[in-house]
Motif scaffolding. Structure first.
Motif, PDB file in Angstrom:
ATOM      1  N   GLU A 140      20.756 -34.162  65.951  1.00 44.03           N
ATOM      2  CA  GLU A 140      22.043 -33.900  65.318  1.00 44.03           C
ATOM      3  C   GLU A 140      22.277 -34.780  64.089  1.00 44.03           C
ATOM      4  N   LYS A 141      21.761 -35.999  64.095  1.00 44.19           N
ATOM      5  CA  LYS A 141      21.942 -36.881  62.936  1.00 44.19           C
ATOM      6  C   LYS A 141      21.349 -36.274  61.671  1.00 44.19           C
ATOM      7  N   ALA A 142      20.281 -35.469  61.860  1.00 41.19           N
ATOM      8  CA  ALA A 142      19.628 -34.828  60.715  1.00 41.19           C
ATOM      9  C   ALA A 142      20.190 -33.444  60.451  1.00 41.19           C
ATOM     10  N   GLY A 143      21.230 -33.038  61.196  1.00 41.23           N
ATOM     11  CA  GLY A 143      21.828 -31.715  61.007  1.00 41.23           C
ATOM     12  C   GLY A 143      21.156 -30.613  61.789  1.00 41.23           C
ATOM     13  N   VAL A 144      20.275 -30.958  62.729  1.00 41.89           N
ATOM     14  CA  VAL A 144      19.588 -29.948  63.545  1.00 41.89           C
ATOM     15  C   VAL A 144      20.599 -29.298  64.482  1.00 41.89           C
ATOM     16  N   TYR A 145      20.482 -27.991  64.684  1.00 41.51           N
ATOM     17  CA  TYR A 145      21.450 -27.248  65.492  1.00 41.51           C
ATOM     18  C   TYR A 145      20.746 -26.278  66.439  1.00 41.51           C
ATOM     19  N   ALA A 146      21.410 -25.907  67.521  1.00 37.97           N
ATOM     20  CA  ALA A 146      20.864 -24.937  68.474  1.00 37.97           C
ATOM     21  C   ALA A 146      20.728 -23.577  67.802  1.00 37.97           C
ATOM     22  N   GLY A 147      19.592 -22.938  67.996  1.00 37.54           N
ATOM     23  CA  GLY A 147      19.311 -21.659  67.371  1.00 37.54           C
ATOM     24  C   GLY A 147      18.515 -21.800  66.079  1.00 37.54           C
ATOM     25  N   GLN A 148      18.246 -23.027  65.654  1.00 37.04           N
ATOM     26  CA  GLN A 148      17.524 -23.240  64.397  1.00 37.04           C
ATOM     27  C   GLN A 148      16.048 -22.846  64.527  1.00 37.04           C
ATOM     28  N   PRO A 149      15.482 -22.145  63.524  1.00 38.88           N
ATOM     29  CA  PRO A 149      14.077 -21.753  63.587  1.00 38.88           C
ATOM     30  C   PRO A 149      13.139 -22.948  63.393  1.00 38.88           C
ATOM     31  N   VAL A 150      12.042 -22.912  64.133  1.00 34.17           N
ATOM     32  CA  VAL A 150      11.017 -23.962  64.047  1.00 34.17           C
ATOM     33  C   VAL A 150       9.705 -23.278  63.677  1.00 34.17           C
ATOM     34  N   LEU A 151       9.074 -23.754  62.613  1.00 34.85           N
ATOM     35  CA  LEU A 151       7.907 -23.089  62.053  1.00 34.85           C
ATOM     36  C   LEU A 151       6.697 -24.017  62.046  1.00 34.85           C
ATOM     37  N   GLY A 152       5.514 -23.392  62.056  1.00 41.13           N
ATOM     38  CA  GLY A 152       4.267 -24.131  61.923  1.00 41.13           C
ATOM     39  C   GLY A 152       3.553 -23.719  60.656  1.00 41.13           C
ATOM     40  N   ALA A 153       2.353 -24.264  60.450  1.00 37.91           N
ATOM     41  CA  ALA A 153       1.611 -23.973  59.227  1.00 37.91           C
ATOM     42  C   ALA A 153       1.167 -22.523  59.169  1.00 37.91           C
ATOM     43  N   GLN A 154       0.830 -21.930  60.324  1.00 44.06           N
ATOM     44  CA  GLN A 154       0.323 -20.557  60.345  1.00 44.06           C
ATOM     45  C   GLN A 154       1.337 -19.526  60.807  1.00 44.06           C
ATOM     46  N   THR A 254      -1.644 -11.818  69.680  1.00 46.36           N
ATOM     47  CA  THR A 254      -2.073 -13.214  69.717  1.00 46.36           C
ATOM     48  C   THR A 254      -1.246 -13.988  68.699  1.00 46.36           C
ATOM     49  N   PRO A 255      -0.531 -15.029  69.119  1.00 50.12           N
ATOM     50  CA  PRO A 255       0.283 -15.793  68.156  1.00 50.12           C
ATOM     51  C   PRO A 255      -0.585 -16.368  67.039  1.00 50.12           C
ATOM     52  N   LEU A 256      -0.069 -16.359  65.834  1.00 50.92           N
ATOM     53  CA  LEU A 256      -0.804 -16.937  64.716  1.00 50.92           C
ATOM     54  C   LEU A 256      -0.613 -18.454  64.642  1.00 50.92           C
ATOM     55  N   ALA A 257       0.493 -18.958  65.147  1.00 48.88           N
ATOM     56  CA  ALA A 257       0.722 -20.404  65.164  1.00 48.88           C
ATOM     57  C   ALA A 257      -0.081 -21.039  66.296  1.00 48.88           C
ATOM     58  N   ALA A 258      -0.522 -22.266  66.060  1.00 49.94           N
ATOM     59  CA  ALA A 258      -1.243 -23.017  67.100  1.00 49.94           C
ATOM     60  C   ALA A 258      -0.197 -23.657  68.025  1.00 49.94           C
ATOM     61  N   LEU A 259       0.251 -22.895  69.001  1.00 47.79           N
ATOM     62  CA  LEU A 259       1.355 -23.348  69.852  1.00 47.79           C
ATOM     63  C   LEU A 259       0.981 -24.529  70.741  1.00 47.79           C
ATOM     64  N   ASP A 260      -0.284 -24.632  71.099  1.00 45.86           N
ATOM     65  CA  ASP A 260      -0.723 -25.694  72.000  1.00 45.86           C
ATOM     66  C   ASP A 260      -1.446 -26.824  71.269  1.00 45.86           C
ATOM     67  N   ARG A 261      -1.363 -26.859  69.951  1.00 46.26           N
ATOM     68  CA  ARG A 261      -2.015 -27.911  69.174  1.00 46.26           C
ATOM     69  C   ARG A 261      -1.089 -28.372  68.050  1.00 46.26           C
ATOM     70  N   GLY A 262      -1.452 -29.484  67.465  1.00 44.47           N
ATOM     71  CA  GLY A 262      -0.659 -30.002  66.355  1.00 44.47           C
ATOM     72  C   GLY A 262       0.489 -30.876  66.824  1.00 44.47           C
ATOM     73  N   ARG A 263       0.896 -31.790  65.943  1.00 48.59           N
ATOM     74  CA  ARG A 263       1.955 -32.740  66.301  1.00 48.59           C
ATOM     75  C   ARG A 263       3.167 -32.672  65.378  1.00 48.59           C
ATOM     76  N   HIS A 264       3.119 -31.788  64.386  1.00 41.96           N
ATOM     77  CA  HIS A 264       4.231 -31.701  63.454  1.00 41.96           C
ATOM     78  C   HIS A 264       4.692 -30.249  63.297  1.00 41.96           C
ATOM     79  N   VAL A 265       5.979 -30.074  63.096  1.00 45.46           N
ATOM     80  CA  VAL A 265       6.565 -28.750  62.888  1.00 45.46           C
ATOM     81  C   VAL A 265       7.576 -28.844  61.751  1.00 45.46           C
ATOM     82  N   LEU A 266       8.022 -27.679  61.300  1.00 45.30           N
ATOM     83  CA  LEU A 266       9.063 -27.615  60.268  1.00 45.30           C
ATOM     84  C   LEU A 266      10.351 -27.065  60.869  1.00 45.30           C
TER      85      LEU A 266
END
Length: 278
Positions: A140-154, A254-266
């Protein structure tokens, strides 16, 4: 008494042999020239000296070998420790390089998103069976809200479902409770992609058997529902089944995002959400 007698007998025998040897040397020296005597004495003394020094030489050789062997053992242990340390450093460098590569890909993909974005790091995962949720280090300090989209590189990762001041809980698109409005990029057909509990598999909901979708088609977010930005990759069709007894086709993605890998998201703020949550 017998033992003592045996020892004295052996000593006496040795003394007798030494005396006889001295007498023999004197006799030889008396009847032969001095130079020849010296040669004879030298020839006799060499094996005697060698035999006398053999035990100490043997002990010295054994000690030297043992010391050298222990030195090799210590050196080998030290080299083994250094090898372990170097391997750990190499693995750390590989991990850093992999993270840097993923971050570059993530930053490049952010150019496709209209509006504001914020990078977040994964700090925890939900271990419940078939429940696919993660915790990221922005809240919340960064303005994150419920329902906000979370994206990966792919592709799409999921959406925020709960927040605290410093963290956010994200529902991944593979979770059975997830539903993402999508569009087929080839024929523009719309559908809903739902989670199956399998990180590598999504399903399309209620698609008629008469649809024009094909294996290999890529599906992107449609923008409907005002959650995900339009045009962001979701998955690729890998299987289509049309059962005559059912009204709808079974279409697997098949999801294009690496859902089970990676440590960063947008975390994305589409333009409308920026005005609503600014």
């Amino acid at each position: 008494m017998q033992r003592l007698f045996g020892q004295h007998s052996t000593l006496g025998l040795r003394t007798l042999v030494a005396l006889l040897l001295m007498i023999a040397l004197l006799v030889v020296g008396h009847h032969t020239p001095w130079q020849r005597t010296r040669r004879v004495l030298h020839a006799i003394n060499v094996p005697i000296i060698w035999l006398a020094s053999a035990p100490s030489n043997f002990v010295y050789t054994v000690k030297t070998h043992a010391h050298f062997r222990q030195h090799l053992i210590d050196e080998n242990a030290q080299l083994h420790q250094q090898l372990i340390l170097l391997n750990a450093q190499v693995q750390e460098l590989h991990a850093i390089a992999s993270d840097n590569k993923a971050l570059r890909a993530l930053l490049q993909s952010s150019s496709r998103v209209a509006g504001q974005i914020l990078m977040a790091k994964l700090v925890a995962i939900d271990l419940a069976p078939f429940t696919h949720q993660i915790i990221v280090n922005q809240g919340e300090k960064a303005g994150v809200y419920a329902g906000q989209p979370v994206l990966g590189a792919q592709g799409v990762i999921g959406q925020v479902i709960a927040t605290t001041s410093d963290t956010a809980r994200v529902l991944l698109i593979a979770d059975p409770k997830s539903a993402v409005p999508v569009t087929d990029t080839r024929n523009k057909l719309r559908a809903i992609a739902i989670g199956t509990g399998n990180m590598q598999q999504l399903k399309l909901l209620h698609v008629p058997k008469t649809n024009d979708m094909q294996v290999g088609d890529r599906l992107v977010t449609s923008g409907l529902g005002n959650v995900y930005p339009a045009g962001y990759p979701v998955g690729k069709i890998t299987e289509i089944q049309k059962n005559p007894d059912e009204s709808f086709a079974t279409i697997t993605l098949t999801p294009l995002a690496a859902l089970d890998r990676g440590r960063h998201v947008l975390l994305a703020w589409p333009p409308k959400q920026m005005s609503d949550h600014g």
